[in-house]
Design a protein around this motif. Structure first.
Motif, PDB file in Angstrom:
ATOM      1  N   PRO A   1       0.804  -1.228   0.000  1.00  0.00           N
ATOM      2  CA  PRO A   1       0.000   0.000   0.000  1.00  0.00           C
ATOM      3  C   PRO A   1       0.835   1.276   0.000  1.00  0.00           C
ATOM      4  CG  PRO A   1      -0.104  -1.088   2.134  1.00  0.00           C
ATOM      5  CD  PRO A   1       0.597  -2.019   1.217  1.00  0.00           C
ATOM      6  N   VAL A   2       2.007   1.250   0.645  1.00  0.00           N
ATOM      7  CA  VAL A   2       2.858   2.443   0.661  1.00  0.00           C
ATOM      8  C   VAL A   2       3.410   2.715  -0.733  1.00  0.00           C
ATOM      9  CG1 VAL A   2       4.938   3.465   1.644  1.00  0.00           C
ATOM     10  CG2 VAL A   2       3.451   2.053   3.082  1.00  0.00           C
ATOM     11  N   HIS A   3       3.940   1.677  -1.372  1.00  0.00           N
ATOM     12  CA  HIS A   3       4.459   1.830  -2.733  1.00  0.00           C
ATOM     13  C   HIS A   3       3.344   2.235  -3.699  1.00  0.00           C
ATOM     14  CE1 HIS A   3       8.012  -1.090  -1.717  1.00  0.00           C
ATOM     15  NE2 HIS A   3       8.082   0.062  -1.071  1.00  0.00           N
ATOM     16  N   ARG A   4       2.171   1.676  -3.472  1.00  0.00           N
ATOM     17  CA  ARG A   4       1.046   2.006  -4.353  1.00  0.00           C
ATOM     18  C   ARG A   4       0.667   3.483  -4.238  1.00  0.00           C
ATOM     19  NH1 ARG A   4      -2.100  -1.963  -2.954  1.00  0.00           N
ATOM     20  NH2 ARG A   4      -3.390  -0.847  -1.442  1.00  0.00           N
ATOM     21  N   GLN A   5       0.659   4.026  -3.019  1.00  0.00           N
ATOM     22  CA  GLN A   5       0.311   5.424  -2.815  1.00  0.00           C
ATOM     23  C   GLN A   5       1.370   6.352  -3.394  1.00  0.00           C
ATOM     24  OE1 GLN A   5      -2.512   6.596  -1.723  1.00  0.00           O
ATOM     25  NE2 GLN A   5      -1.859   8.745  -1.816  1.00  0.00           N
ATOM     26  N   VAL A   6       2.640   5.989  -3.215  1.00  0.00           N
ATOM     27  CA  VAL A   6       3.722   6.803  -3.775  1.00  0.00           C
ATOM     28  C   VAL A   6       3.653   6.823  -5.293  1.00  0.00           C
ATOM     29  CG1 VAL A   6       6.227   6.982  -4.036  1.00  0.00           C
ATOM     30  CG2 VAL A   6       5.246   6.458  -1.797  1.00  0.00           C
ATOM     31  N   THR A   7       3.416   5.652  -5.892  1.00  0.00           N
ATOM     32  CA  THR A   7       3.302   5.575  -7.353  1.00  0.00           C
ATOM     33  C   THR A   7       2.114   6.379  -7.854  1.00  0.00           C
ATOM     34  OG1 THR A   7       4.284   3.357  -7.297  1.00  0.00           O
ATOM     35  CG2 THR A   7       3.119   3.985  -9.301  1.00  0.00           C
TER      36      THR A   7
ATOM     37  N   ALA B   1       0.758  13.330 -10.719  1.00  0.00           N
ATOM     38  CA  ALA B   1       1.414  14.607 -11.002  1.00  0.00           C
ATOM     39  C   ALA B   1       1.944  14.650 -12.428  1.00  0.00           C
ATOM     40  CB  ALA B   1       2.546  14.840 -10.000  1.00  0.00           C
ATOM     41  N   GLY B   2       2.516  13.532 -12.879  1.00  0.00           N
ATOM     42  CA  GLY B   2       3.026  13.487 -14.245  1.00  0.00           C
ATOM     43  C   GLY B   2       1.913  13.587 -15.276  1.00  0.00           C
ATOM     44  N   LEU B   3       0.787  12.939 -15.006  1.00  0.00           N
ATOM     45  CA  LEU B   3      -0.334  12.987 -15.938  1.00  0.00           C
ATOM     46  C   LEU B   3      -0.910  14.393 -16.039  1.00  0.00           C
ATOM     47  CD1 LEU B   3      -2.259  11.347 -17.756  1.00  0.00           C
ATOM     48  CD2 LEU B   3      -3.656  10.896 -15.733  1.00  0.00           C
ATOM     49  N   LEU B   4      -1.076  15.055 -14.904  1.00  0.00           N
ATOM     50  CA  LEU B   4      -1.602  16.423 -14.904  1.00  0.00           C
ATOM     51  C   LEU B   4      -0.625  17.374 -15.609  1.00  0.00           C
ATOM     52  CD1 LEU B   4      -3.053  16.627 -11.276  1.00  0.00           C
ATOM     53  CD2 LEU B   4      -4.299  16.250 -13.399  1.00  0.00           C
TER      54      LEU B   4
ATOM     55  N   GLN C   1      -9.078   5.786  -2.243  1.00  0.00           N
ATOM     56  CA  GLN C   1      -9.887   6.177  -1.090  1.00  0.00           C
ATOM     57  C   GLN C   1     -11.094   7.018  -1.475  1.00  0.00           C
ATOM     58  OE1 GLN C   1      -6.502   6.567  -1.193  1.00  0.00           O
ATOM     59  NE2 GLN C   1      -6.048   4.751   0.051  1.00  0.00           N
ATOM     60  N   GLY C   2     -11.258   7.285  -2.791  1.00  0.00           N
ATOM     61  CA  GLY C   2     -12.402   8.054  -3.258  1.00  0.00           C
ATOM     62  C   GLY C   2     -12.155   9.545  -3.326  1.00  0.00           C
ATOM     63  N   LYS C   3     -10.927   9.996  -3.132  1.00  0.00           N
ATOM     64  CA  LYS C   3     -10.632  11.429  -3.197  1.00  0.00           C
ATOM     65  C   LYS C   3     -10.585  11.875  -4.652  1.00  0.00           C
ATOM     66  CE  LYS C   3      -7.457  14.949  -1.423  1.00  0.00           C
ATOM     67  NZ  LYS C   3      -6.223  15.228  -0.649  1.00  0.00           N
ATOM     68  N   LEU C   4     -11.154  13.052  -4.930  1.00  0.00           N
ATOM     69  CA  LEU C   4     -11.273  13.548  -6.302  1.00  0.00           C
ATOM     70  C   LEU C   4     -10.149  14.542  -6.599  1.00  0.00           C
ATOM     71  CD1 LEU C   4     -12.784  14.077  -8.996  1.00  0.00           C
ATOM     72  CD2 LEU C   4     -14.131  15.806  -7.772  1.00  0.00           C
ATOM     73  N   TYR C   5      -9.525  14.348  -7.763  1.00  0.00           N
ATOM     74  CA  TYR C   5      -8.563  15.306  -8.315  1.00  0.00           C
ATOM     75  C   TYR C   5      -9.058  15.665  -9.709  1.00  0.00           C
ATOM     76  CZ  TYR C   5      -5.603  13.342  -4.647  1.00  0.00           C
ATOM     77  OH  TYR C   5      -5.107  12.901  -3.444  1.00  0.00           O
ATOM     78  N   GLU C   6      -9.130  16.959 -10.006  1.00  0.00           N
ATOM     79  CA  GLU C   6      -9.646  17.383 -11.303  1.00  0.00           C
ATOM     80  C   GLU C   6      -8.767  18.474 -11.888  1.00  0.00           C
ATOM     81  OE1 GLU C   6     -12.979  20.717 -10.348  1.00  0.00           O
ATOM     82  OE2 GLU C   6     -13.607  18.633 -10.075  1.00  0.00           O
ATOM     83  N   LEU C   7      -8.859  18.617 -13.213  1.00  0.00           N
ATOM     84  CA  LEU C   7      -8.070  19.613 -13.929  1.00  0.00           C
ATOM     85  C   LEU C   7      -8.896  20.143 -15.088  1.00  0.00           C
ATOM     86  CD1 LEU C   7      -5.386  21.079 -14.739  1.00  0.00           C
ATOM     87  CD2 LEU C   7      -4.858  19.068 -16.110  1.00  0.00           C
ATOM     88  N   ALA C   8      -8.989  21.458 -15.192  1.00  0.00           N
ATOM     89  CA  ALA C   8      -9.609  22.127 -16.333  1.00  0.00           C
ATOM     90  C   ALA C   8      -8.603  23.148 -16.839  1.00  0.00           C
ATOM     91  CB  ALA C   8     -10.919  22.807 -15.935  1.00  0.00           C
ATOM     92  N   THR C   9      -8.038  22.897 -18.031  1.00  0.00           N
ATOM     93  CA  THR C   9      -6.954  23.759 -18.509  1.00  0.00           C
ATOM     94  C   THR C   9      -7.455  25.127 -18.960  1.00  0.00           C
ATOM     95  OG1 THR C   9      -7.160  22.789 -20.723  1.00  0.00           O
ATOM     96  CG2 THR C   9      -5.577  21.786 -19.203  1.00  0.00           C
TER      97      THR C   9
END
Length: 205
Positions: free
Chosen positions: A14-20, A26-29, A51-59
């Motif tokens: 789980p730690v490696h998964r969260q870091v990845t 960040a790289g995708l955004l 965990q269900g947390k939302l990250y969004e981007l509108a350029t």
């Protein structure tokens, strides 16, 4: 030395998964922002973590504006697809109806042959495939007959239970009426402070 091909699979730690996840997100955004700047493109992204947390981007503009633009485009494409389908539909509908009629005719003919076969005590000829199909129809009918019987029996049981409840209520009501009436008519015997004189005592005096 050439690098080996990385196998894509779920990271168990789980730690490696969260870091990845954080690095790749960040790289995708970053790549999305670069694409928007270089090519003057409007890009909207949604990312949900495990965990269900939302990250969004509108350029460009807001995410709501991008969603509205997407809905307009998708509804327009859907309308065009429906118009094209409507132009092609009449021949297909005609063919489907014709095929359905032919299938129903074959099925009716098969059932008629099966009924004649049953009523004639097995007389006549039916192929093994026809007998198999007729057997399936009989199983289907038996299932529906049993289901209908069970439903009718359940309704009758429910009706009897309702009648039983009504009879119990009427019985309780009559019992209460009887108890009320007997309580009024049964008067307790009067107790006098003086002893009663018996007939033997009168003759002895």
């Amino acid at each position: 030395m050439a690098r080996g091909k990385i196998q894509l699979k779920r990271i168990e730690n789980p730690v490696h998964r969260q870091v990845t996840f954080c690095k790749r997100r960040a790289g995708l955004l970053k790549k999305a922002k670069e694409l928007s700047v270089l090519c003057d493109a409007e890009i909207g992204m949604f990312i949900f973590s495990a965990q269900g947390k939302l990250y969004e981007l509108a350029t460009k503009g807001t995410m709501q504006g991008l969603i509205e633009k997407y809905m307009k485009c998708s509804s327009g494409d859907q309308a065009d697809d429906e118009a094209k389908e409507a132009q092609i539909q009449p021949p297909r509908l005609f063919m489907d109806t014709k095929e359905e009629i032919n299938m129903l005719k074959k099925e009716i003919e098969l059932l008629q042959n099966g009924l004649r076969y049953m009523l004639g005590g097995g007389a006549g000829t039916m192929t093994l495939n026809e007998l198999h199909v007729f057997e399936k129809h009989l199983e289907f009918w038996i299932y529906h007959i049993r289901s209908t019987k069970m439903e009718i029996m359940f309704q009758e049981i429910q009706l009897l239970q309702n009648k039983e409840g009504i009879l119990k209520a009427a019985n309780n009501y009559l019992q209460e009426m009887i108890e009320d009436q007997t309580g009024i008519t049964n008067i307790a015997p009067m107790i006098t402070p003086y002893p009663l004189t018996t007939q033997n005592e009168i003759f002895q005096t």
